[in-house]
Motif scaffolding. Structure first.
Motif, PDB file in Angstrom:
ATOM      1  N   LYS A   4     -47.828  14.423  20.657  1.00  0.00           N
ATOM      2  CA  LYS A   4     -46.389  14.301  20.414  1.00  0.00           C
ATOM      3  C   LYS A   4     -45.875  12.996  21.006  1.00  0.00           C
ATOM      4  N   ILE A   5     -44.760  12.537  20.486  1.00  0.00           N
ATOM      5  CA  ILE A   5     -44.032  11.449  21.130  1.00  0.00           C
ATOM      6  C   ILE A   5     -42.981  12.122  21.991  1.00  0.00           C
ATOM      7  N   GLY A   6     -43.027  11.870  23.296  1.00  0.00           N
ATOM      8  CA  GLY A   6     -42.128  12.545  24.216  1.00  0.00           C
ATOM      9  C   GLY A   6     -40.781  11.881  24.344  1.00  0.00           C
ATOM     10  N   LYS A   7     -40.779  10.614  24.745  1.00  0.00           N
ATOM     11  CA  LYS A   7     -39.534   9.906  24.997  1.00  0.00           C
ATOM     12  C   LYS A   7     -39.673   8.459  24.552  1.00  0.00           C
ATOM     13  N   ILE A   8     -38.593   7.928  24.029  1.00  0.00           N
ATOM     14  CA  ILE A   8     -38.510   6.524  23.653  1.00  0.00           C
ATOM     15  C   ILE A   8     -37.373   5.944  24.474  1.00  0.00           C
ATOM     16  N   THR A   9     -37.648   4.906  25.247  1.00  0.00           N
ATOM     17  CA  THR A   9     -36.618   4.320  26.092  1.00  0.00           C
ATOM     18  C   THR A   9     -35.938   3.168  25.375  1.00  0.00           C
ATOM     19  N   VAL A  10     -34.611   3.199  25.389  1.00  0.00           N
ATOM     20  CA  VAL A  10     -33.800   2.123  24.845  1.00  0.00           C
ATOM     21  C   VAL A  10     -32.982   1.572  26.006  1.00  0.00           C
ATOM     22  N   TYR A  11     -33.074   0.267  26.236  1.00  0.00           N
ATOM     23  CA  TYR A  11     -32.357  -0.363  27.341  1.00  0.00           C
ATOM     24  C   TYR A  11     -30.972  -0.772  26.864  1.00  0.00           C
ATOM     25  N   VAL A  12     -29.943  -0.256  27.545  1.00  0.00           N
ATOM     26  CA  VAL A  12     -28.564  -0.436  27.099  1.00  0.00           C
ATOM     27  C   VAL A  12     -27.725  -1.096  28.181  1.00  0.00           C
ATOM     28  N   LYS A  13     -26.708  -1.837  27.746  1.00  0.00           N
ATOM     29  CA  LYS A  13     -25.798  -2.509  28.684  1.00  0.00           C
ATOM     30  C   LYS A  13     -24.902  -1.512  29.408  1.00  0.00           C
ATOM     31  N   ASP A  14     -24.386  -0.525  28.688  1.00  0.00           N
ATOM     32  CA  ASP A  14     -23.449   0.443  29.247  1.00  0.00           C
ATOM     33  C   ASP A  14     -23.903   1.839  28.825  1.00  0.00           C
ATOM     34  N   GLN A  15     -24.358   2.628  29.778  1.00  0.00           N
ATOM     35  CA  GLN A  15     -24.901   3.944  29.456  1.00  0.00           C
ATOM     36  C   GLN A  15     -23.865   4.882  28.842  1.00  0.00           C
ATOM     37  N   GLU A  16     -22.641   4.854  29.334  1.00  0.00           N
ATOM     38  CA  GLU A  16     -21.604   5.740  28.783  1.00  0.00           C
ATOM     39  C   GLU A  16     -21.249   5.349  27.351  1.00  0.00           C
ATOM     40  N   GLU A  17     -21.183   4.059  27.089  1.00  0.00           N
ATOM     41  CA  GLU A  17     -20.909   3.585  25.726  1.00  0.00           C
ATOM     42  C   GLU A  17     -22.055   3.981  24.796  1.00  0.00           C
ATOM     43  N   GLU A  96     -22.677   0.191  12.176  1.00  0.00           N
ATOM     44  CA  GLU A  96     -23.037  -0.965  11.352  1.00  0.00           C
ATOM     45  C   GLU A  96     -24.355  -0.660  10.653  1.00  0.00           C
ATOM     46  N   VAL A  97     -24.310  -0.556   9.328  1.00  0.00           N
ATOM     47  CA  VAL A  97     -25.491  -0.212   8.535  1.00  0.00           C
ATOM     48  C   VAL A  97     -25.756  -1.296   7.493  1.00  0.00           C
ATOM     49  N   ASP A  98     -27.026  -1.492   7.163  1.00  0.00           N
ATOM     50  CA  ASP A  98     -27.411  -2.353   6.052  1.00  0.00           C
ATOM     51  C   ASP A  98     -27.477  -1.493   4.792  1.00  0.00           C
ATOM     52  N   GLU A  99     -27.652  -2.130   3.656  1.00  0.00           N
ATOM     53  CA  GLU A  99     -27.754  -1.400   2.396  1.00  0.00           C
ATOM     54  C   GLU A  99     -29.010  -0.534   2.379  1.00  0.00           C
ATOM     55  N   ILE A 100     -28.944   0.557   1.637  1.00  0.00           N
ATOM     56  CA  ILE A 100     -30.112   1.422   1.459  1.00  0.00           C
ATOM     57  C   ILE A 100     -31.147   0.663   0.635  1.00  0.00           C
ATOM     58  N   LYS A 101     -32.401   0.713   1.084  1.00  0.00           N
ATOM     59  CA  LYS A 101     -33.508   0.087   0.362  1.00  0.00           C
ATOM     60  C   LYS A 101     -34.397   1.183  -0.208  1.00  0.00           C
ATOM     61  N   ARG A 102     -34.651   1.080  -1.503  1.00  0.00           N
ATOM     62  CA  ARG A 102     -35.533   2.034  -2.177  1.00  0.00           C
ATOM     63  C   ARG A 102     -36.842   1.319  -2.467  1.00  0.00           C
ATOM     64  N   MET A 103     -37.854   1.671  -1.700  1.00  0.00           N
ATOM     65  CA  MET A 103     -39.158   1.037  -1.810  1.00  0.00           C
ATOM     66  C   MET A 103     -40.157   2.050  -2.380  1.00  0.00           C
ATOM     67  N   PRO A 104     -41.274   1.583  -2.901  1.00  0.00           N
ATOM     68  CA  PRO A 104     -42.273   2.530  -3.422  1.00  0.00           C
ATOM     69  C   PRO A 104     -42.769   3.520  -2.370  1.00  0.00           C
ATOM     70  N   TYR A 105     -42.726   3.122  -1.115  1.00  0.00           N
ATOM     71  CA  TYR A 105     -43.240   3.976  -0.033  1.00  0.00           C
ATOM     72  C   TYR A 105     -42.141   4.742   0.701  1.00  0.00           C
ATOM     73  N   ASP A 113     -27.033  -0.176  17.028  1.00  0.00           N
ATOM     74  CA  ASP A 113     -26.283   0.582  18.028  1.00  0.00           C
ATOM     75  C   ASP A 113     -25.204  -0.297  18.648  1.00  0.00           C
ATOM     76  N   GLN A 114     -24.566   0.190  19.680  1.00  0.00           N
ATOM     77  CA  GLN A 114     -23.445  -0.496  20.316  1.00  0.00           C
ATOM     78  C   GLN A 114     -23.843  -1.818  20.962  1.00  0.00           C
ATOM     79  N   ASP A 115     -25.140  -2.024  21.243  1.00  0.00           N
ATOM     80  CA  ASP A 115     -25.617  -3.271  21.841  1.00  0.00           C
ATOM     81  C   ASP A 115     -26.250  -4.212  20.825  1.00  0.00           C
ATOM     82  N   GLY A 116     -26.245  -3.827  19.541  1.00  0.00           N
ATOM     83  CA  GLY A 116     -26.831  -4.665  18.512  1.00  0.00           C
ATOM     84  C   GLY A 116     -28.324  -4.449  18.305  1.00  0.00           C
ATOM     85  N   ASN A 117     -28.894  -3.414  18.943  1.00  0.00           N
ATOM     86  CA  ASN A 117     -30.307  -3.096  18.723  1.00  0.00           C
ATOM     87  C   ASN A 117     -30.470  -2.508  17.324  1.00  0.00           C
TER      88      ASN A 117
END
Length: 125
Positions: A4-17, A96-105, A113-117
């Motif tokens: 399983k994948i347990g946790k993925i860490t994302v480093y953020v400027k402001d945790q509450e935001e 902020e979302v990009d356009e939906i891409k429909r690919m063969p796969y 996210d709020q930090d631009g990730n």
């Protein structure tokens, strides 16, 4: 060996935001939160209470002090069974979302996210 994948860490400027973004704009659930010292908490969010894998919203400033080379941001691909609905809900929530891409796969779109990730949401059928 690894099952399983347990946790993925994302480093953020402001945790509450970041917590607000993931809970109120993306629709995740707060799985765990505990103070770690002045101005910092261990915060885990996930798609639902039942989901095992969580995203840890960790202070970028704290990690830069602890291990500066660890702050690189990986690509995380989230899954959905209804890409159209997820896309419209995120747009409605001000993500902020990009356009939906429909690919063969697969069908997918990227969002920030709020930090631009950048992240990807892919439809699994």
């Amino acid at each position: 060996m690894i099952n399983k994948i347990g946790k993925i860490t994302v480093y953020v400027k402001d945790q509450e935001e970041a917590k607000d973004f993931w809970l109120n704009k993306v629709g995740f659930t707060l799985k765990f939160e505990q103070a770690m010292g002045p101005g910092m908490s261990w915060i885990e969010v996930g798609p639902s209470e039942e989901e095992f894998t969580t995203v840890v919203l960790y202070s970028k400033a704290a990690m830069e002090k602890q291990n500066p080379s660890a702050v690189a941001h990986p690509t995380i691909i989230f899954s959905t069974t209804d890409i159209e609905s997820a896309y419209e809900k995120m747009k409605e929530n001000g993500v902020e979302v990009d356009e939906i891409k429909r690919m063969p796969y697969g069908t997918m779109f990227s969002f920030k996210d709020q930090d631009g990730n950048n992240y990807i949401l892919r439809e699994d059928k």
